[in-house]
Design a protein around this motif. Structure first.
Motif, PDB file in Angstrom:
ATOM      1  N   LEU A   1       0.834  -1.201   0.000  1.00 21.90           N
ATOM      2  CA  LEU A   1       0.000   0.000   0.000  1.00 21.90           C
ATOM      3  C   LEU A   1       0.869   1.250   0.000  1.00 21.90           C
ATOM      4  N   VAL A   2       1.936   1.225   0.794  1.00 18.86           N
ATOM      5  CA  VAL A   2       2.841   2.375   0.848  1.00 18.86           C
ATOM      6  C   VAL A   2       3.537   2.569  -0.496  1.00 18.86           C
ATOM      7  N   LYS A   3       4.018   1.475  -1.089  1.00 13.60           N
ATOM      8  CA  LYS A   3       4.742   1.581  -2.365  1.00 13.60           C
ATOM      9  C   LYS A   3       3.840   2.097  -3.478  1.00 13.60           C
ATOM     10  N   VAL A   4       2.624   1.560  -3.554  1.00 13.33           N
ATOM     11  CA  VAL A   4       1.698   1.992  -4.605  1.00 13.33           C
ATOM     12  C   VAL A   4       1.275   3.436  -4.379  1.00 13.33           C
ATOM     13  N   ARG A   5       1.023   3.803  -3.117  1.00 19.86           N
ATOM     14  CA  ARG A   5       0.648   5.193  -2.833  1.00 19.86           C
ATOM     15  C   ARG A   5       1.799   6.148  -3.170  1.00 19.86           C
ATOM     16  N   ARG A   6       3.031   5.714  -2.933  1.00 18.15           N
ATOM     17  CA  ARG A   6       4.168   6.561  -3.297  1.00 18.15           C
ATOM     18  C   ARG A   6       4.207   6.759  -4.817  1.00 18.15           C
ATOM     19  N   ARG A   7       3.948   5.693  -5.557  1.00 15.86           N
ATOM     20  CA  ARG A   7       3.913   5.821  -7.026  1.00 15.86           C
ATOM     21  C   ARG A   7       2.816   6.781  -7.465  1.00 15.86           C
ATOM     22  N   GLN A   8       1.653   6.694  -6.836  1.00 16.36           N
ATOM     23  CA  GLN A   8       0.562   7.606  -7.182  1.00 16.36           C
ATOM     24  C   GLN A   8       0.941   9.053  -6.889  1.00 16.36           C
ATOM     25  N   ASN A   9       1.579   9.277  -5.746  1.00 11.12           N
ATOM     26  CA  ASN A   9       2.005  10.632  -5.409  1.00 11.12           C
ATOM     27  C   ASN A   9       3.059  11.143  -6.389  1.00 11.12           C
ATOM     28  N   SER A  10       3.952  10.256  -6.828  1.00  8.46           N
ATOM     29  CA  SER A  10       4.958  10.643  -7.819  1.00  8.46           C
ATOM     30  C   SER A  10       4.296  11.051  -9.124  1.00  8.46           C
ATOM     31  N   GLY A  11       3.243  10.314  -9.514  1.00  4.71           N
ATOM     32  CA  GLY A  11       2.509  10.679 -10.718  1.00  4.71           C
ATOM     33  C   GLY A  11       1.860  12.046 -10.603  1.00  4.71           C
ATOM     34  N   LEU A  12       1.331  12.355  -9.425  1.00  7.57           N
ATOM     35  CA  LEU A  12       0.739  13.677  -9.219  1.00  7.57           C
ATOM     36  C   LEU A  12       1.796  14.775  -9.305  1.00  7.57           C
ATOM     37  N   ARG A  13       2.968  14.515  -8.730  1.00 11.90           N
ATOM     38  CA  ARG A  13       4.038  15.512  -8.816  1.00 11.90           C
ATOM     39  C   ARG A  13       4.462  15.738 -10.266  1.00 11.90           C
ATOM     40  N   GLN A  14       4.499  14.676 -11.053  1.00 12.69           N
ATOM     41  CA  GLN A  14       4.807  14.827 -12.473  1.00 12.69           C
ATOM     42  C   GLN A  14       3.788  15.734 -13.163  1.00 12.69           C
ATOM     43  N   LEU A  15       2.528  15.555 -12.818  1.00 10.51           N
ATOM     44  CA  LEU A  15       1.482  16.395 -13.403  1.00 10.51           C
ATOM     45  C   LEU A  15       1.664  17.854 -13.009  1.00 10.51           C
ATOM     46  N   TYR A  16       1.956  18.101 -11.738  1.00  9.40           N
ATOM     47  CA  TYR A  16       2.138  19.479 -11.271  1.00  9.40           C
ATOM     48  C   TYR A  16       3.292  20.162 -12.006  1.00  9.40           C
ATOM     49  N   VAL A  17       4.346  19.407 -12.302  1.00  9.99           N
ATOM     50  CA  VAL A  17       5.513  19.991 -12.971  1.00  9.99           C
ATOM     51  C   VAL A  17       5.267  20.163 -14.466  1.00  9.99           C
ATOM     52  N   ALA A  18       4.745  19.131 -15.116  1.00  9.99           N
ATOM     53  CA  ALA A  18       4.613  19.137 -16.580  1.00  9.99           C
ATOM     54  C   ALA A  18       3.373  19.891 -17.062  1.00  9.99           C
ATOM     55  N   PHE A  19       2.306  19.897 -16.255  1.00  9.28           N
ATOM     56  CA  PHE A  19       1.042  20.496 -16.709  1.00  9.28           C
ATOM     57  C   PHE A  19       0.439  21.371 -15.601  1.00  9.28           C
ATOM     58  N   PRO A  20       1.153  22.413 -15.183  1.00  9.57           N
ATOM     59  CA  PRO A  20       0.645  23.237 -14.074  1.00  9.57           C
ATOM     60  C   PRO A  20      -0.683  23.914 -14.393  1.00  9.57           C
ATOM     61  N   ASP A  21      -0.877  24.360 -15.634  1.00  8.58           N
ATOM     62  CA  ASP A  21      -2.141  25.013 -15.994  1.00  8.58           C
ATOM     63  C   ASP A  21      -3.303  24.030 -15.911  1.00  8.58           C
ATOM     64  N   LEU A  22      -3.072  22.816 -16.349  1.00  4.83           N
ATOM     65  CA  LEU A  22      -4.116  21.788 -16.285  1.00  4.83           C
ATOM     66  C   LEU A  22      -4.494  21.512 -14.836  1.00  4.83           C
ATOM     67  N   VAL A  23      -3.507  21.424 -13.975  1.00  4.61           N
ATOM     68  CA  VAL A  23      -3.774  21.171 -12.558  1.00  4.61           C
ATOM     69  C   VAL A  23      -4.533  22.338 -11.935  1.00  4.61           C
ATOM     70  N   ARG A  24      -4.144  23.555 -12.278  1.00  2.66           N
ATOM     71  CA  ARG A  24      -4.817  24.738 -11.715  1.00  2.66           C
ATOM     72  C   ARG A  24      -6.286  24.788 -12.124  1.00  2.66           C
ATOM     73  N   ARG A  25      -6.569  24.388 -13.348  1.00  2.00           N
ATOM     74  CA  ARG A  25      -7.958  24.457 -13.836  1.00  2.00           C
ATOM     75  C   ARG A  25      -8.837  23.357 -13.266  1.00  2.00           C
ATOM     76  N   SER A  26      -8.238  22.285 -12.800  1.00  2.00           N
ATOM     77  CA  SER A  26      -9.024  21.155 -12.317  1.00  2.00           C
ATOM     78  C   SER A  26      -9.564  21.437 -10.920  1.00  2.00           C
ATOM     79  N   ASP A  27     -10.683  20.811 -10.592  1.00  2.00           N
ATOM     80  CA  ASP A  27     -11.295  21.021  -9.286  1.00  2.00           C
ATOM     81  C   ASP A  27     -10.577  20.181  -8.238  1.00  2.00           C
ATOM     82  N   SER A  28     -10.551  20.682  -7.013  1.00  2.00           N
ATOM     83  CA  SER A  28      -9.860  20.003  -5.922  1.00  2.00           C
ATOM     84  C   SER A  28     -10.633  18.752  -5.495  1.00  2.00           C
TER      85      SER A  28
END
Length: 319
Positions: free
Chosen positions: A248-275
């Motif tokens: 669970l920890v390993k998979v959750r870490r991978r998911q968090n890494s994917g979110l960080r990739q999104l924040y870096v590569a597509f900041p405008d997309l992240v800003r427009r999306s709902d929380s």
């Protein structure tokens, strides 16, 4: 890459095989283009990226084949086996005759590199359907899900759709408690999360080009659609969760890494999306309702920030 379906190539060639002249050729060309458009409009392309999924791909394909769809509805299923060290592709190919007997097409593509995003793009390059359904190889659809997705997406405006996940009962007590709490979070209970399976129509698919090389492909796609464009259909699908606290920890870490990739590569997309974060009052209500589940979920969320239990592979699954 190998395994391309020659039928689609033959169909395209026939539209350009115009040896006669004059108006008859133009009529034939218009009719052929219309026929291809109608074929594409009626076609559903189901794309399954699969890496070492020999234990799961048969169950996934068996449930897809049992889908309750109208006879006129065309279906193509594309399994994109990538970097497999087992016989995932061979096991998938054994189902081709069963799909053909129903008038559906099953295409198996093979690439030597283990990369889910590359596999998605490889499958998209040969897909013909206006509706695209992206399915993890360990998902089991219920009989009505694909038909409901197709009906929900049969509209000119961009749309995204998914069913309701039904997590298979884990063997691990920690995973059971984590799953129980996770399913009560607002993101899972009131939104359209699309974990394990999500679908878009033709207008929706035009919102991005190729899939970018990030881990969170499902979140990347969902962020392209406003809440009003996301449709939850009333059908379930079965989906496994990581087994055991360490996974669970390993998979959750991978998911968090994917979110960080999104924040870096597509900041405008992240800003427009709902929380999707729960509000403090919602967290307190969830704590009161399920304190044990809250404790397991919170422990995983804390431990993902620590260096131990680190996954060695890019896509840890823990099944």
């Amino acid at each position: 890459m190998r395994g391309l379906d020659a039928g689609k190539i033959d169909a395209r060639l026939s539209c350009h095989d115009q040896t006669a002249g004059g108006e008859s050729v133009r009529r034939r060309a218009r009719g052929c283009r219309l026929g291809m458009y109608l074929h594409r409009k009626r076609m559903i392309s189901v794309i399954i990226p699969a890496h070492d999924e020999a234990a799961f791909i048969g169950g996934c394909l068996e449930r897809l084949l049992a889908s309750d769809l109208p006879g006129a509805q065309g279906v193509e299923v594309i399994v994109a086996a990538n970097g497999c060290t087992d016989d995932t592709a061979e096991r998938a190919a054994r189902w081709q005759a069963d799909f053909a007997a129903r008038g559906w097409r099953l295409v198996v593509l093979v690439d030597s590199i283990a990369n889910k995003i590359k596999a998605l793009n490889m499958a998209e390059a040969v897909a013909t359907g206006a509706i695209r359904v992206y399915v993890d190889a360990d998902v089991h659809v219920t009989t009505g899900l694909i038909a409901l997705l197709a009906a929900a997406l049969d509209r000119p405006d961009p749309a995204y759709a998914s069913g309701r996940p039904d997590i298979r009962v884990p063997r691990s007590a920690a995973s059971r408690r984590y799953a129980r709490f996770w399913m009560r979070l607002p993101f899972m209970s009131r939104d359209v999360p699309g974990c394990g399976i999500y679908a878009v129509n033709a207008a929706g698919r035009q919102r991005w080009q190729q899939f970018p090389d990030i881990m969170a492909d499902d979140i990347f796609v969902r962020m392209h659609f406003a809440r009003s464009e996301r449709i939850a259909v009333p059908a379930q699908y079965s989906w496994p969760i990581a087994e055991g606290f360490g996974w669970l920890v390993k998979v959750r870490r991978r998911q968090n890494s994917g979110l960080r990739q999104l924040y870096v590569a597509f900041p405008d997309l992240v800003r427009r999306s709902d929380s999707t974060r729960p509000k403090p009052l919602e967290l307190l209500q969830l704590l009161a309702r399920d304190p044990v589940g809250f404790g397991v979920y919170s422990a995983v969320a804390v431990l993902v920030k620590l260096p131990f239990l680190r996954a060695r592979e890019r896509w840890p699954r823990g099944r």
